[in-house]
Scaffold this motif. Structure first.
Motif, mmCIF file in Angstrom:
data_model
loop_
_atom_site.group_PDB
_atom_site.id
_atom_site.type_symbol
_atom_site.label_atom_id
_atom_site.label_comp_id
_atom_site.label_asym_id
_atom_site.label_seq_id
_atom_site.Cartn_x
_atom_site.Cartn_y
_atom_site.Cartn_z
ATOM 1 N N ALA A 158 0.834 -1.201 0.000
ATOM 2 C CA ALA A 158 0.000 0.000 0.000
ATOM 3 C C ALA A 158 0.871 1.255 0.000
ATOM 4 N N TYR A 159 1.975 1.225 0.742
ATOM 5 C CA TYR A 159 2.887 2.372 0.750
ATOM 6 C C TYR A 159 3.512 2.572 -0.625
ATOM 7 N N GLU A 160 3.928 1.491 -1.270
ATOM 8 C CA GLU A 160 4.540 1.608 -2.592
ATOM 9 C C GLU A 160 3.561 2.225 -3.591
ATOM 10 N N SER A 161 2.288 1.861 -3.497
ATOM 11 C CA SER A 161 1.279 2.445 -4.380
ATOM 12 C C SER A 161 1.110 3.934 -4.111
ATOM 13 N N PHE A 162 1.151 4.327 -2.830
ATOM 14 C CA PHE A 162 1.063 5.739 -2.457
ATOM 15 C C PHE A 162 2.239 6.521 -3.044
ATOM 16 N N VAL A 163 3.436 5.953 -2.960
ATOM 17 C CA VAL A 163 4.624 6.636 -3.490
ATOM 18 C C VAL A 163 4.463 6.898 -4.983
ATOM 19 N N LYS A 164 3.959 5.919 -5.710
ATOM 20 C CA LYS A 164 3.814 6.064 -7.158
ATOM 21 C C LYS A 164 2.763 7.109 -7.542
ATOM 22 N N ALA A 165 1.694 7.200 -6.771
ATOM 23 C CA ALA A 165 0.554 8.008 -7.198
ATOM 24 C C ALA A 165 0.403 9.346 -6.483
#
Length: 226
Positions: A78-85
């Protein structure tokens, strides 16, 4: 949306699968204040970025120079998705408001165990102390934490001002991070000044322990979905 809260986070929330800590160096107490306000404004004007982010909290260091960030994620994905978006637009807006912030790094953890507050204890922590304890190898970290919790339980009078302590193991295997909630800075100072018992001597001389460093903070900003 994102909304502010004055409540401290619940570090024992079983939904938190990926607790992350990071530090920013901002330089002065005035820049600490300005940065906290910039973070609050930046987040409040945007929707909450992910269902899997349970809370985001910022703490002002007593050194007058640093900010600690604690975010509660259900999982690292979930954190990795936040970083991307979503992350970069927030960083850019904060940096425009307060140029020159140094982002020291992100620490990824899993909570191993806690010495939880007593039932009915409604104290609001006046001081947060983090202690990073480095080890030569990861095998003994859990045993060391178990020894610390036993020492706390065996010495309640010496730690009467301790509300709770939460022990996290770094995912890189190198250290333990203790997030301790204290009633006040004075209560913490009294505990430090108390004579050390034999159990605490065992804690400090534990095999594989390389060293430790502690920092003091006050809760400055809480953000939750709303």
């Amino acid at each position: 949306m994102s909304r502010r809260t004055e409540q401290h986070p619940d570090l024992t929330d079983p939904r938190v699968g990926a607790p992350f800590f990071s530090t920013w160096r901002v330089g002065t107490p005035e820049r600490q204040r300005r940065t906290v306000e910039a973070i609050g404004r930046t987040w409040e004007r945007r929707p909450w970025p992910a269902r899997d982010l349970l809370g985001y909290h910022v703490y002002a260091g007593h050194d007058g120079s640093t900010l600690m960030h604690y975010s509660q994620w259900t999982g690292a994905h979930a954190y990795e998705s936040f970083v991307k978006a979503h992350r970069q637009e927030r960083v850019d807006e904060i940096d425009t408001a307060v140029p020159g912030i140094e982002r020291v790094g992100l620490g990824r953890y899993r909570r191993y165990r806690s010495r939880e507050r007593a039932v009915g204890d409604a104290r609001v922590p006046g001081l947060i102390v983090t202690v990073r304890v480095d080890f030569d190898g990861e095998e003994r970290r859990g045993e060391w934490v178990d020894l610390v919790v036993k020492a706390l339980d065996d010495d309640p009078e010496g730690h009467v001002g301790l509300v709770a302590a939460h022990f996290h193991l770094s995912t890189d295997g190198g250290h333990v991070l203790n997030y301790a909630e204290w009633e006040s800075a004075e209560a913490y100072d009294r505990a430090l000044a108390a004579p050390a018992s034999g159990m605490w001597e065992r804690v400090r001389a534990y095999p594989g322990l390389k060293g430790s460093v502690g920092s003091r903070y006050e809760h400055a900003l809480g953000l939750v979905p709303g």
